[in-house]
Enzyme design. Structure first.
Site, short mmCIF file in Angstrom:
data_model
loop_
_atom_site.label_atom_id
_atom_site.label_comp_id
_atom_site.label_asym_id
_atom_site.label_seq_id
_atom_site.Cartn_x
_atom_site.Cartn_y
_atom_site.Cartn_z
N GLU A 177 -34.54 1.51 41.32
CA GLU A 177 -35.99 1.75 41.40
C GLU A 177 -36.35 3.03 40.66
O GLU A 177 -35.66 4.06 40.79
CB GLU A 177 -36.39 1.85 42.87
CG GLU A 177 -37.71 1.23 43.19
CD GLU A 177 -37.72 -0.28 42.99
OE1 GLU A 177 -38.25 -0.74 41.96
OE2 GLU A 177 -37.20 -1.00 43.87
N THR B 224 -35.97 3.61 37.65
CA THR B 224 -34.99 3.89 36.61
C THR B 224 -35.38 3.29 35.27
O THR B 224 -34.88 3.72 34.24
CB THR B 224 -33.60 3.33 37.00
OG1 THR B 224 -33.74 1.94 37.32
CG2 THR B 224 -33.03 4.07 38.20
N ASP B 225 -36.28 2.30 35.29
CA ASP B 225 -36.56 1.59 34.03
C ASP B 225 -37.19 2.50 32.99
O ASP B 225 -36.78 2.51 31.83
CB ASP B 225 -37.41 0.33 34.27
CG ASP B 225 -38.67 0.57 35.06
OD1 ASP B 225 -38.88 1.70 35.57
OD2 ASP B 225 -39.46 -0.38 35.18
N GLY C 150 -45.42 -4.85 46.43
CA GLY C 150 -44.46 -4.33 45.46
C GLY C 150 -43.68 -5.42 44.76
O GLY C 150 -42.58 -5.20 44.27
N SER D 293 -45.01 -7.18 42.19
CA SER D 293 -45.50 -7.22 40.81
C SER D 293 -46.37 -8.43 40.50
O SER D 293 -46.12 -9.19 39.56
CB SER D 293 -44.33 -7.14 39.82
OG SER D 293 -43.64 -5.94 40.00
N ASP E 186 -40.63 -5.14 35.45
CA ASP E 186 -41.41 -6.18 36.10
C ASP E 186 -41.71 -7.34 35.16
O ASP E 186 -41.56 -8.52 35.50
CB ASP E 186 -42.73 -5.60 36.62
CG ASP E 186 -42.50 -4.57 37.71
OD1 ASP E 186 -41.36 -4.45 38.20
OD2 ASP E 186 -43.47 -3.86 38.07
N TYR F 287 -47.84 7.58 40.49
CA TYR F 287 -46.77 7.01 39.65
C TYR F 287 -46.55 7.87 38.42
O TYR F 287 -45.42 8.25 38.10
CB TYR F 287 -47.17 5.58 39.26
CG TYR F 287 -46.13 4.84 38.46
CD1 TYR F 287 -45.27 3.93 39.06
CD2 TYR F 287 -46.02 5.02 37.08
CE1 TYR F 287 -44.33 3.23 38.32
CE2 TYR F 287 -45.09 4.33 36.33
CZ TYR F 287 -44.25 3.43 36.96
OH TYR F 287 -43.32 2.75 36.22
#
Length: 386
Positions: free
Chosen positions: A33, A35-36, A122, A124, A171, A221
């Protein structure tokens, strides 16, 4: 999802004619989470709920959209330089602009769409909406010339440019590339990915929706992304001989070097990301070995990091995680961007009923509402239904 429900609403609102029906799924993420956008690894899978849209070209330069669940209708020109103000319509408008930039000659169309991705969980729903329309426009106007990767990137660009969420690629990737019964390990830097069969014998994967509002638009975010980028900037300045572009490129030693320079908040957020990079790889090895106890341990470690270091949890999610521990659940953590939404739980079959019962009772007693139980079924990615 009920195809006939979508079709009946489309027929009602658009002159009794039918079009093509498309579907794109929401997603879960077993681990990995935040990390993308840091160039790391994620481990998502598509689910069997998502967004379904019926679409038919109308011969005009106007897009006519009906959101079935909201009972809301919006129209705008394909080449409108500003686009609609309505938030849900901006996802569709953004995808149109991104597909046009990819060389797809998008014309006007009529569409009605509905979704069964639990909102605020959550999972998406926004990526499912983007992927559904990207796939559909590629099919209807582009002769399917745009690659799957570019469809996913179009969704990400829509979030960045037209919605205001500086998200990573996970996502949209999961929504476009998903396969039933498989999770995917994605290297967000190289975009290399591998499918892993996911059929944990003796375990169930279940989400508990805290019913706390999940909202990523705006500062929460983006602030965390800025923290990570600030740490990278400081580390890169100390190591000009190395290519350091994201936290993926940084070592624990390098993070310690800049701890006093970046401040405790940014340090803790980077610390979580480096730890999560290691945890995702450990989970991959554990899955290959069939070692679900290690998978669960790493899930708990992720929750602790997201709660204490990355600071994206909330009281309700921490409470659900505590209940999971008390019930002997193998693994539990926040899933998604945080600030509400779900926990994802890996539960032994024999503990499932007790866990769900206790979670409902204890959560209801404390917060006056039950968590919503969402059993996870891993499904297929974006596709044309008919």
């Amino acid at each position: 999802m009920d195809i006939e429900h979508v079709r009946s609403r489309f027929i009602k609102h658009f002159d009794g004619k039918t079009g093509n029906i498309y579907h794109s799924p929401g997603r879960i993420n077993l681990i990995g989470e935040h990390t993308d956008y840091n160039g790391g690894f994620v481990f998502p899978g598509a689910v069997d709920c998502g967004i379904m849209a019926e679409i038919r070209p109308n011969g005009l330069n106007t897009v006519m959209c009906y959101a079935i669940d909201l009972k809301d209708r919006v129209e705008f020109k394909v080449d409108d330089p500003e686009g609609p103000r309505t938030s849900w319509a901006r996802y569709i408008y953004g995808i149109i602009q991104e597909m046009r930039a990819l060389g797809v000659d998008v014309k006007g169309f009529n569409t009605a769409f509905s979704g069964d991705v639990p909102l605020g969980a959550g999972m998406s729903s926004s990526a499912a909406l983007e992927s559904c329309f990207a796939f559909a426009l590629n099919d209807l106007f582009g002769n399917n010339k745009v690659s799957k990767w570019d469809l996913a990137l179009a969704g990400q660009a829509t979030e960045h440019k037209y919605v205001g969420v500086n998200c990573g690629i996970m996502d949209q990737f999961a929504s476009v590339f998903g396969q039933a019964g498989k999770l995917m390990r994605l290297d967000c830097r190289s975009r290399e990915f591998e499918y892993f069969p996911f059929d944990p014998k003796g375990y169930k994967l279940v989400l508990l929706n805290s019913c706390v509002k999940h909202e990523l638009v705006g500062s929460p975010y983006n602030d965390r992304r800025n923290s990570c980028e600030n740490v990278v900037k400081h580390i890169a300045a100390k190591h000009p001989d190395q290519t350091i572009e994201t936290l993926r490129d940084c070592t624990w030693e390098q993070l310690e070097e800049v701890r006093t320079e970046v401040g405790e908040e940014d340090y803790k957020r980077a610390k979580y990301v480096l730890g999560e990079k290691d945890r995702v790889l450990a989970v991959c090895d554990a899955l290959v070995a069939g070692d679900y106890e290690t998978v669960g341990q790493k899930m708990y470690e992720t929750h602790e990091g997201l709660s204490k270091d990355y600071d994206v949890s909330c009281e309700e999610l921490d409470y659900l995680n505590d209940i999971a521990k008390e019930c002997g659940v193998t693994g539990s953590r926040i899933m998604g961007g945080g600030f509400g939404g779900c926990t994802i739980n890996l539960v032994k079959d024999e503990l499932y009923d007790k866990f769900i019962s206790e979670a409902k009772a204890k959560y209801s007693a404390k917060y006056g509402k039950e968590p919503v139980v969402i059993d996870v079924v891993i499904g297929d990615g974006s596709r044309r239904i008919c």
